[in-house]
Write an enzyme that holds these catalytic residues in place. Structure first.
Site, PDB file in Angstrom:
ATOM      1  N   LYS A  12       0.866  -1.197   0.000  1.00 59.72           N
ATOM      2  CA  LYS A  12       0.000   0.000   0.000  1.00 59.72           C
ATOM      3  C   LYS A  12       0.889   1.229   0.000  1.00 59.72           C
ATOM      4  CE  LYS A  12      -4.488   0.814   0.271  1.00 59.72           C
ATOM      5  NZ  LYS A  12      -5.618  -0.069  -0.060  1.00 59.72           N
ATOM      6  N   ASP A  58      -7.000   4.342  -4.257  1.00 60.50           N
ATOM      7  CA  ASP A  58      -7.669   4.196  -2.964  1.00 60.50           C
ATOM      8  C   ASP A  58      -8.301   5.582  -2.734  1.00 60.50           C
ATOM      9  OD1 ASP A  58      -7.754   2.125  -0.570  1.00 60.50           O
ATOM     10  OD2 ASP A  58      -7.486   4.060   0.376  1.00 60.50           O
ATOM     11  N   SER A 109      -8.517  -5.724 -10.184  1.00 55.16           N
ATOM     12  CA  SER A 109      -7.190  -5.224 -10.570  1.00 55.16           C
ATOM     13  C   SER A 109      -6.326  -6.380 -11.073  1.00 55.16           C
ATOM     14  CB  SER A 109      -6.490  -4.571  -9.374  1.00 55.16           C
ATOM     15  OG  SER A 109      -6.905  -3.236  -9.210  1.00 55.16           O
TER      16      SER A 109
END
Ligand code: GLU
Length: 446
Positions: free
Chosen positions: A127, A167, A378
């Site tokens: 992330k 995000d 994804s």
């Protein structure tokens, strides 16, 4: 509950990562579920798999200088936490929001490991993001920021290494600017380096809708187990970003009615059912605030600073951000007759709220299972890029639906197998963890 061995592991996580409350919370939730796993698989303890999983493989923190529209130099901080690559290249989104610091990125990266494992697709967990606040910024400012961000990030990512996506605060526009800069710096048209791309240049149909649609598919599976469905049910969906919009759209398609959604300033309540096209127009086209909705729809009310969870509903789908449902909110939902909670956001329920849900008959679908449809699609985008192909909407949606059904099944069965029937938290954590742990065991001490 934590046994003695797990308490040692968890205390070490706290000591090694001081001040990172969200990461501690995410780690505790997973570690708490692993007692019965260690009893059945002592080799996991011997090889210190949990300790290793809690330590990111690599953490990158960097400076992002950029020039705003007033010709002033601005400085933000960028992050990419490459958490675990046992199952595939690091995969996970980028968050641009002023609340971002290392603890937020680590909680998200940690959750991503198990979420990605649950999809059954070959993706590791990572992330990234920045404390940059996109609110009120011009397109030019967003572009210059994204270019500066990528000018450092490009050396750490790649289709076989690390594949970022969106995000909070990062959507199609930002992915475009990021991809353009990556292509320019590397002189490579490497489609698989980012997902969430535009449909004309390597993006996948359904990716935009996937997190929302997937969450609804997951809740639908939980309802099916109870002989129920969305038909005729009232729902509340917090947020009004990409996840909330497509969650609401799918709920309407399945015969439910979404009566409220929100942004960080307040919420709207529309007894006639939220007009999704209007929300799309306000949020996606005008990039405005949800309060503007009531100017167009007289049936709706806007409540500034209100608490959306006070609106009675049968299905609650928190799709805004972490820790948005407190223990008190959870009790209110239960008291109002809520029968299912599906988390479109990452970790939207506080530990107190989770406890309330698990203590009732409510079907509670935690984010790492319920919202895995986004990252799963994804991975489908990566498959299309690798084969230089693009699939139809129907085919991609069918794949997404099948993946969500599988995730539900594996959470449900794992929960039964480990003595916690109906507990999707236990099911998701153990099922995701075991895939990663077994792969790590096969690969030796790395
Ligand atoms: N940010 C999304 C998530 O929380 C999607 C990540 C991705 O598509 O890589 O799973």
């Amino acid at each position: 509950m934590l046994n003695e061995k797990l308490t040692v592991v968890f205390n070490e996580v706290i000591a090694r990562n001081p001040g990172e409350a969200e990461f501690h919370q995410a780690a505790q939730e997973v570690i708490e579920c692993l007692g019965p796993v260690l009893t059945r698989h002592p080799e996991i303890g011997r090889h210190k798999i949990i300790n290793r999983i809690c330590e990111p493989e690599r953490q990158i923190i960097f400076r992002i200088p950029w020039v705003d529209d007033n010709n002033e130099v601005q400085i933000n901080r960028g992050f990419r936490v490459e958490f675990n690559s046992a199952l595939g290249p690091y995969k996970g989104g980028l968050r641009f929001h002023p609340s971002v610091y290392l603890g937020i990125i680590k909680f998200l990266g940690f959750e991503q490991i198990f979420k990605n494992a649950l999809t059954g697709l070959p993706i590791g967990g990572g992330k990234g993001g920045s404390d940059f606040n996109p609110k009120g910024k011009s397109d030019g400012e967003i572009m210059r920021f994204c270019q500066s961000f990528m000018t450092e990030l490009y050396r750490h990512i790649g289709e076989h290494t690390d594949v970022p996506a969106g995000d909070i605060g990062v959507g199609g526009r930002e992915i475009g600017f990021l991809f353009g800069q990556y292509k320019r710096i590397t002189n490579r048209y490497e489609s698989g380096v980012l997902t969430g791309k535009g449909l004309d240049w390597g993006g996948s149909l359904v990716r935009t809708e996937a997190t929302g649609y997937g969450s609804v598919y997951f809740v639908d599976e939980m309802l099916k187990v109870r002989g129920s469905s969305f038909e005729g049910k009232t729902a509340v969906v917090s947020g009004s970003g990409n996840v909330a919009i497509y969650t609401s759209e799918k709920i309407h398609e399945l015969g439910g009615k979404v009566v409220a959604c929100s942004d960080s300033n307040g919420y709207i309540h529309d007894r006639d059912g939220i007009d999704i096209e209007l929300v799309k127009q306000i949020k996606e086209v005008q990039r405005g605030r949800i309060s503007e909705y009531v100017q167009e729809r007289k049936s709706a009310k806007y409540i500034e600073g209100g608490n959306i969870w006070e609106i009675p509903c049968e299905i609650a789908m928190p799709s805004a951000t972490e820790n948005e449902i407190s223990g008190k909110d959870a009790k209110t939902l239960v008291g109002n007759g809520c029968i299912a909670v599906g988390e479109g956001a990452n970790m939207p329920s506080t530990p107190e709220a989770v406890k309330v849900f698990l203590g009732t008959e409510i079907a509670y679908g935690p984010g790492k299972a319920a919202n895995a449809g986004g990252v799963a699609t994804s991975a489908l985008e990566m498959q299309q890029n690798a084969s230089r192909d693009s699939w139809t909407f129907e085919y991609t949606d069918r794949r997404l639906r099948a993946i969500m059904k599988n995730i539900h099944e594996s959470c449900y069965e794992t929960a039964e197998e480990y003595g916690s029937p109906g507990n999707y938290v236990v099911g998701a954590n153990i099922s995701g963890f075991l895939k990663v742990a077994n792969s790590m065991l096969s690969m030796g001490v790395i």
